[in-house]
Design a protein around this motif. Sequence first.
Motif, PDB file in Angstrom:
ATOM      1  N   LEU A 106       0.826  -1.203   0.000  1.00 27.74           N
ATOM      2  CA  LEU A 106       0.000   0.000   0.000  1.00 27.74           C
ATOM      3  C   LEU A 106       0.865   1.260   0.000  1.00 27.74           C
ATOM      4  O   LEU A 106       0.549   2.257  -0.690  1.00 27.74           O
ATOM      5  N   LYS A 107       1.953   1.244   0.748  1.00 27.62           N
ATOM      6  CA  LYS A 107       2.848   2.403   0.768  1.00 27.62           C
ATOM      7  C   LYS A 107       3.475   2.631  -0.602  1.00 27.62           C
ATOM      8  O   LYS A 107       3.588   3.771  -1.078  1.00 27.62           O
ATOM      9  N   ARG A 108       3.895   1.562  -1.255  1.00 25.69           N
ATOM     10  CA  ARG A 108       4.513   1.703  -2.588  1.00 25.69           C
ATOM     11  C   ARG A 108       3.492   2.197  -3.611  1.00 25.69           C
ATOM     12  O   ARG A 108       3.791   3.063  -4.468  1.00 25.69           O
ATOM     13  N   SER A 109       2.262   1.686  -3.492  1.00 29.66           N
ATOM     14  CA  SER A 109       1.200   2.161  -4.410  1.00 29.66           C
ATOM     15  C   SER A 109       0.906   3.624  -4.153  1.00 29.66           C
ATOM     16  O   SER A 109       0.677   4.411  -5.111  1.00 29.66           O
ATOM     17  N   ASN A 110       0.908   3.992  -2.883  1.00 32.75           N
ATOM     18  CA  ASN A 110       0.647   5.385  -2.523  1.00 32.75           C
ATOM     19  C   ASN A 110       1.730   6.300  -3.090  1.00 32.75           C
ATOM     20  O   ASN A 110       1.433   7.399  -3.598  1.00 32.75           O
ATOM     21  N   GLN A 111       2.964   5.859  -3.032  1.00 30.58           N
ATOM     22  CA  GLN A 111       4.068   6.661  -3.570  1.00 30.58           C
ATOM     23  C   GLN A 111       3.951   6.786  -5.086  1.00 30.58           C
ATOM     24  O   GLN A 111       4.202   7.870  -5.680  1.00 30.58           O
ATOM     25  N   GLN A 112       3.575   5.715  -5.769  1.00 29.01           N
ATOM     26  CA  GLN A 112       3.430   5.752  -7.232  1.00 29.01           C
ATOM     27  C   GLN A 112       2.293   6.709  -7.630  1.00 29.01           C
ATOM     28  O   GLN A 112       2.431   7.501  -8.572  1.00 29.01           O
ATOM     29  N   LEU A 113       1.185   6.572  -6.895  1.00 26.39           N
ATOM     30  CA  LEU A 113       0.064   7.462  -7.207  1.00 26.39           C
ATOM     31  C   LEU A 113       0.427   8.925  -6.945  1.00 26.39           C
ATOM     32  O   LEU A 113       0.046   9.837  -7.710  1.00 26.39           O
ATOM     33  N   LYS A 114       1.170   9.127  -5.885  1.00 22.63           N
ATOM     34  CA  LYS A 114       1.600  10.484  -5.553  1.00 22.63           C
ATOM     35  C   LYS A 114       2.512  11.033  -6.642  1.00 22.63           C
ATOM     36  O   LYS A 114       2.399  12.219  -7.034  1.00 22.63           O
TER      37      LYS A 114
END
Length: 237
Positions: free
Chosen positions: A218-226
Amino acid sequence: MAEEIVPLELNLVHYSNPVLVKEREEKLPKIKLDGRDEDKIKECDEILNCILPPKEWEENGKRWRQKVSNQPATRMDVIKLTEMLDMNLQHLQARETGICPIRRALYSQCFDEIIRQVTINCAERGLLLLKVRDELNMTMDAYKTLYESSIAFGIRKSLFAEHNKLDMQDRLTELEADKQKLKDDLATAIAKYEMAQRQATEKQIAEQQRHNEAIHVLKRSNQQLKAQLEGIIAPKK
């Protein structure tokens, strides 16, 4: 009773010489204690025969009778009686203490001889000693009965205790078996508990790992989306 324990030749009572009993001899006259008989010697003989009955036996087809002596005892007779008593006690190996039938028989014979000697000099005193002797014998018989009953009671209690001991041993064996079964059940329960605890710990660790991986994703997805969002917003500036 005494004659069954101590041989007749060791009897301490002084008897007269045995006489041959006639075929048609009348029975001994009964004792007279009212004092009206003028023949003191005859009265003394009757009293002696009542206190110490004559001995009778058969030998070679003839019947013999032996009465106690009616001769007064001298000082030397008393000394001789004491010596014979001590000698027979030692010869027959009578015990000095405790219950000893031999010692009792010899002292009983000695007492009978003393009664004989006293009766010759004073019939009333001899009869009084006879009462004392009978009372002592009755007391000894009572003690003997009490002793025998106590022995029987002790044997019954011992058998009862032995029976209870066997029952207690059987009960102890059963309790030992139950104890061992409880130990085995406890060991099994502890093993199951440790296994369940280990499985729970392993499951918790696995869940924690999955949770950490999910958070990482979830953190990695959040960073990509950001990053994408920042890429979209940046040219407009």
